[in-house]
Design a protein around this motif. Structure first.
Motif, PDB file in Angstrom:
ATOM      1  N   TYR A  61       6.998   3.755 -10.449  1.00 43.49           N
ATOM      2  CA  TYR A  61       6.760   4.843  -9.356  1.00 43.49           C
ATOM      3  C   TYR A  61       8.059   5.083  -8.639  1.00 43.49           C
ATOM      4  O   TYR A  61       8.557   4.241  -8.053  1.00 43.49           O
ATOM      5  CB  TYR A  61       5.576   4.377  -8.332  1.00 43.49           C
ATOM      6  CG  TYR A  61       4.207   4.551  -8.886  1.00 43.49           C
ATOM      7  CD1 TYR A  61       3.794   3.775  -9.815  1.00 43.49           C
ATOM      8  CD2 TYR A  61       3.496   5.463  -8.365  1.00 43.49           C
ATOM      9  CE1 TYR A  61       2.347   4.160 -10.268  1.00 43.49           C
ATOM     10  CE2 TYR A  61       2.417   5.839  -8.644  1.00 43.49           C
ATOM     11  CZ  TYR A  61       1.610   5.092  -9.727  1.00 43.49           C
ATOM     12  OH  TYR A  61       0.345   5.051 -10.251  1.00 43.49           O
ATOM     13  N   GLY A  62       8.310   6.418  -8.440  1.00 41.52           N
ATOM     14  CA  GLY A  62       9.639   6.554  -7.926  1.00 41.52           C
ATOM     15  C   GLY A  62       9.203   7.282  -6.588  1.00 41.52           C
ATOM     16  O   GLY A  62       9.913   8.278  -6.353  1.00 41.52           O
ATOM     17  N   HIS A  63       8.220   6.763  -5.845  1.00 42.99           N
ATOM     18  CA  HIS A  63       7.880   7.446  -4.773  1.00 42.99           C
ATOM     19  C   HIS A  63       8.181   6.572  -3.542  1.00 42.99           C
ATOM     20  O   HIS A  63       8.502   5.681  -3.469  1.00 42.99           O
ATOM     21  CB  HIS A  63       6.284   8.000  -4.688  1.00 42.99           C
ATOM     22  CG  HIS A  63       5.458   6.782  -5.041  1.00 42.99           C
ATOM     23  ND1 HIS A  63       5.152   5.567  -4.099  1.00 42.99           N
ATOM     24  CD2 HIS A  63       4.770   6.351  -6.184  1.00 42.99           C
ATOM     25  CE1 HIS A  63       4.575   4.485  -4.588  1.00 42.99           C
ATOM     26  NE2 HIS A  63       4.278   5.162  -5.931  1.00 42.99           N
ATOM     27  N   ASP A  64       8.095   7.186  -2.446  1.00 44.98           N
ATOM     28  CA  ASP A  64       8.314   6.577  -1.094  1.00 44.98           C
ATOM     29  C   ASP A  64       6.987   5.557  -0.584  1.00 44.98           C
ATOM     30  O   ASP A  64       5.970   5.929  -1.168  1.00 44.98           O
ATOM     31  CB  ASP A  64       8.239   7.630   0.141  1.00 44.98           C
ATOM     32  CG  ASP A  64       9.704   8.266  -0.007  1.00 44.98           C
ATOM     33  OD1 ASP A  64      10.705   7.801  -0.775  1.00 44.98           O
ATOM     34  OD2 ASP A  64       9.493   9.498   0.588  1.00 44.98           O
ATOM     35  N   THR A  65       7.327   4.523  -0.243  1.00 46.82           N
ATOM     36  CA  THR A  65       6.368   3.535   0.352  1.00 46.82           C
ATOM     37  C   THR A  65       6.708   3.099   1.491  1.00 46.82           C
ATOM     38  O   THR A  65       7.904   3.334   2.110  1.00 46.82           O
ATOM     39  CB  THR A  65       6.512   2.043  -0.702  1.00 46.82           C
ATOM     40  OG1 THR A  65       7.718   1.547  -0.362  1.00 46.82           O
ATOM     41  CG2 THR A  65       6.219   2.419  -2.188  1.00 46.82           C
ATOM     42  N   GLU A  66       5.573   2.644   2.084  1.00 45.38           N
ATOM     43  CA  GLU A  66       5.888   2.436   3.727  1.00 45.38           C
ATOM     44  C   GLU A  66       5.552   0.755   3.609  1.00 45.38           C
ATOM     45  O   GLU A  66       4.406   0.583   3.229  1.00 45.38           O
ATOM     46  CB  GLU A  66       4.776   3.264   4.532  1.00 45.38           C
ATOM     47  CG  GLU A  66       4.919   2.714   5.993  1.00 45.38           C
ATOM     48  CD  GLU A  66       4.305   3.692   6.897  1.00 45.38           C
ATOM     49  OE1 GLU A  66       3.915   3.052   8.143  1.00 45.38           O
ATOM     50  OE2 GLU A  66       3.848   4.466   6.496  1.00 45.38           O
ATOM     51  N   LEU A  83       0.804  -1.114   0.162  1.00 46.81           N
ATOM     52  CA  LEU A  83       0.127  -0.069  -0.140  1.00 46.81           C
ATOM     53  C   LEU A  83       0.723   1.089  -0.043  1.00 46.81           C
ATOM     54  O   LEU A  83       1.881   1.411   0.821  1.00 46.81           O
ATOM     55  CB  LEU A  83      -1.062  -0.062   1.167  1.00 46.81           C
ATOM     56  CG  LEU A  83      -1.731   1.254   1.390  1.00 46.81           C
ATOM     57  CD1 LEU A  83      -2.790   1.512   0.345  1.00 46.81           C
ATOM     58  CD2 LEU A  83      -2.352   1.284   2.755  1.00 46.81           C
ATOM     59  N   THR A  84       0.928   2.010  -0.829  1.00 46.13           N
ATOM     60  CA  THR A  84       1.490   3.343  -0.879  1.00 46.13           C
ATOM     61  C   THR A  84       0.500   4.373  -1.008  1.00 46.13           C
ATOM     62  O   THR A  84      -0.592   4.420  -1.718  1.00 46.13           O
ATOM     63  CB  THR A  84       2.259   3.456  -2.225  1.00 46.13           C
ATOM     64  OG1 THR A  84       1.856   2.995  -3.454  1.00 46.13           O
ATOM     65  CG2 THR A  84       3.680   2.181  -2.065  1.00 46.13           C
ATOM     66  N   LEU A  85       1.006   5.609  -0.765  1.00 43.41           N
ATOM     67  CA  LEU A  85       0.433   6.880  -0.934  1.00 43.41           C
ATOM     68  C   LEU A  85       1.431   7.990  -1.508  1.00 43.41           C
ATOM     69  O   LEU A  85       2.469   8.205  -1.065  1.00 43.41           O
ATOM     70  CB  LEU A  85      -0.332   7.463   0.334  1.00 43.41           C
ATOM     71  CG  LEU A  85      -0.796   8.689   0.083  1.00 43.41           C
ATOM     72  CD1 LEU A  85      -2.118   8.637  -0.787  1.00 43.41           C
ATOM     73  CD2 LEU A  85      -1.224   9.473   1.624  1.00 43.41           C
ATOM     74  N   ALA A  86       1.101   8.442  -2.799  1.00 44.85           N
ATOM     75  CA  ALA A  86       1.887   9.595  -3.597  1.00 44.85           C
ATOM     76  C   ALA A  86       1.007  10.346  -4.126  1.00 44.85           C
ATOM     77  O   ALA A  86       0.068  10.244  -4.966  1.00 44.85           O
ATOM     78  CB  ALA A  86       2.800   8.827  -4.424  1.00 44.85           C
ATOM     79  N   GLU A  87       1.238  11.792  -3.965  1.00 43.02           N
ATOM     80  CA  GLU A  87       0.648  12.754  -4.471  1.00 43.02           C
ATOM     81  C   GLU A  87      -0.868  12.575  -4.545  1.00 43.02           C
ATOM     82  O   GLU A  87      -1.598  12.640  -5.626  1.00 43.02           O
ATOM     83  CB  GLU A  87       1.124  12.970  -5.962  1.00 43.02           C
ATOM     84  CG  GLU A  87       2.711  13.315  -6.038  1.00 43.02           C
ATOM     85  CD  GLU A  87       3.209  13.396  -7.375  1.00 43.02           C
ATOM     86  OE1 GLU A  87       2.525  13.535  -8.497  1.00 43.02           O
ATOM     87  OE2 GLU A  87       4.378  13.262  -7.617  1.00 43.02           O
ATOM     88  N   GLY A  88      -1.488  12.249  -3.615  1.00 43.40           N
ATOM     89  CA  GLY A  88      -3.154  12.274  -3.400  1.00 43.40           C
ATOM     90  C   GLY A  88      -3.714  10.838  -4.132  1.00 43.40           C
ATOM     91  O   GLY A  88      -4.788  10.741  -4.133  1.00 43.40           O
TER      92      GLY A  88
END
Length: 182
Positions: A150-155, A62-67
């Motif tokens: 996706y080059g965003h942070d994931t938790e 599960l990730t959240l990036a830019e809304g």
């Protein structure tokens, strides 16, 4: 997080996503939490029913990036791909509506192969406006044909529900995703 490829594993995946969303401020009864929990339940159940190989787990991210929330469910059965457009089951059928729900609830969804290992990832995205409300759409979107890098942070989730078991497993048969005989 990794889960055993069992109904219990699918249930734990759904519950963990709901808890994580609650921790992130999207409380249990909010539309975001309820929608993503339902999408997770459907994708996890499909991974267990159609992507199961004995001794292999499925993974949820599960990730959240830019809304935009993105839920990814990965299994090890590459040859059992979901259809690009979910089929409508017979009215008397007791199953076969999961991807219809995902398509109706998600802003986008699709399937991508796993890089360097056998399997696939079925993913869904849900855009969230300020205040935690989901975007609404009147028509279920078609899945995207390719994955975005996706080059965003994931938790990642804090723990695993099972031990990794890398055995030879069984050889998967040639079957169509969701093909069920009465």
């Amino acid at each position: 997080m990794r889960f055993t490829s069992t109904p219990r594993g699918a249930r734990l995946a759904r519950r963990l996503v709901s808890h994580r969303l609650n921790d992130w401020g999207h409380y249990y009864t909010t539309p975001v939490n309820e929608t993503l929990t339902l999408i997770t339940a459907e994708l996890s159940t499909n991974a267990v029913r159609h992507g199961h190989i004995p001794g292999r787990d499925f993974h949820v991210q599960l990730t959240l990036a830019e809304g935009t929330f993105r839920i990814e469910v990965t299994d090890t059965r590459a040859e059992r791909q979901p259809p690009s457009t979910p089929r409508t089951p017979a009215s008397t059928s007791e199953s076969g509506r999961g991807l219809l729900l995902v398509a109706a609830l998600a802003d986008d969804w699709g399937v991508t192969p796993r890089p360097a290992t056998p399997g696939k990832t079925v993913w869904a995205e849900l855009r969230v406006r300020a205040g935690g409300h989901t975007h609404t759409h009147g028509v279920a979107p078609r899945p995207a044909d390719s994955a975005s890098a996706y080059g965003h942070d994931t938790e990642s989730f804090p723990a695993t529900s099972s031990q990794r078991r890398d055995g030879p497993g069984s050889q998967p048969g040639a079957a169509i995703y969701g093909d069920r005989r009465p």
